[in-house]
Design an enzyme around this catalytic site. Structure first.
Site, PDB file in Angstrom:
ATOM      1  N   THR A  78       0.832  -1.202   0.000  1.00 57.75           N
ATOM      2  CA  THR A  78       0.000   0.000   0.000  1.00 57.75           C
ATOM      3  C   THR A  78       0.865   1.250   0.000  1.00 57.75           C
ATOM      4  O   THR A  78       0.664   2.174  -0.799  1.00 57.75           O
ATOM      5  CB  THR A  78      -0.939   0.012   1.214  1.00 57.75           C
ATOM      6  N   TYR A  79       1.836   1.284   0.893  1.00 57.87           N
ATOM      7  CA  TYR A  79       2.764   2.420   0.963  1.00 57.87           C
ATOM      8  C   TYR A  79       3.473   2.616  -0.375  1.00 57.87           C
ATOM      9  O   TYR A  79       3.531   3.729  -0.909  1.00 57.87           O
ATOM     10  CB  TYR A  79       3.788   2.163   2.067  1.00 57.87           C
TER      11      TYR A  79
END
Length: 268
Positions: free
Chosen positions: A154-155
């Protein structure tokens, strides 16, 4: 005094990398605006920087709230009269975990902080810089070049999006006196790393982190100085660059050390 009398706004800047950037810019003569979500952190950071004789003001801001970004903009204008440099530094990582271990709320928080807030800040500051001139710097990071980033998906996806956003906006606004860049600072030993959540299945994995930091880690003070060099550019002279602090000889040396640590069993 590379930034003498320039006004620099930095999001997420009461600690970690943001604080390092703020202090480095202020030492080069800038008037710095710092912010974070915690009022006490803002007050403490301002007090410590002012005690060093540095020009600083601060305001409590949640970058995921559009109204707060506008409040930050107006605070800088009313306090210092203008803005010359805007740095979108605020970000969160979600830790070292597979995607299915992140809650919907965590995913939304990462995307809203790392990407949506950057979009909204760019939308706010670019028209001002197109008229007045200025330097806009976005913070990218692991995954920012589309590289594989297991357990940080996600990051990494938000950072890849920030890289694309930076290049796109630079091209959109190349006719104006504005420079739009992004910086990947590499691995820096901050609370963002030390306090990261780790999947139970990966506990053994992260025991190698001190060796990884020793091999390819970037000293936090060096990050601040790197941002000063970019902030001091003449607006519009160059734009759309994606800078990486860890490169060249440092990168070669780091890769060599990592290989040695693997051979000797220090990291897996």
């Amino acid at each position: 005094m590379k930034l003498k009398d320039k006004v620099v706004v930095i999001t997420g800047s009461t600690g970690g990398i943001g604080r390092s950037i703020a202090e480095a810019c202020a030492r080069e003569g800038a008037k710095v605006v710092i912010c974070s979500r915690k009022e006490q952190s803002v007050r403490q950071a301002c007090k410590e920087l002012e005690q060093q004789g540095l020009g600083v003001s601060g305001i409590t801001v949640d970058v995921t709230a559009q109204g707060d970004l506008e409040k930050l903009f107006q605070h800088a204008i009313s306090t210092w009269g203008r803005i010359d440099v805007w740095i979108n530094n605020a970000g969160i990582s979600g830790g070292f975990r597979p995607l299915d271990e992140l809650s919907e709320e965590e995913i939304s928080s990462i995307v809203n902080t790392n990407l949506t807030a950057v979009l909204n800040a760019c939308k706010l500051i670019i028209p001002y810089f197109n008229h007045k001139g200025g330097v806009l710097i976005n913070m990218t990071g692991k995954g920012g070049r589309g590289d594989v980033s297991p357990y940080m998906a996600t990051y990494a996806s938000t950072k890849a999006a920030v890289t694309s956003l930076t290049k796109s906006l630079a091209k959109e606004n190349r006719a104006y006196p504005i420079s739009i860049h992004a910086v990947s600072p590499g691995m820096v030993d901050t609370d963002l790393i030390r306090s990261s959540k780790v999947s139970p299945a990966l506990k053994e994995h992260v025991k190698s982190m001190p060796y990884v930091l020793k091999a390819i880690g970037v000293p936090i003070n060096e990050v601040g100085r790197f941002f000063v060099q970019i902030a001091a550019q003449v607006p519009g002279r160059e734009t759309g660059k994606i800078y990486s602090i860890i490169s060249g000889w440092r990168l070669i040396r780091g890769i060599g050390l990592l290989m040695w640590y693997r051979i000797t069993g220090k990291i897996r």
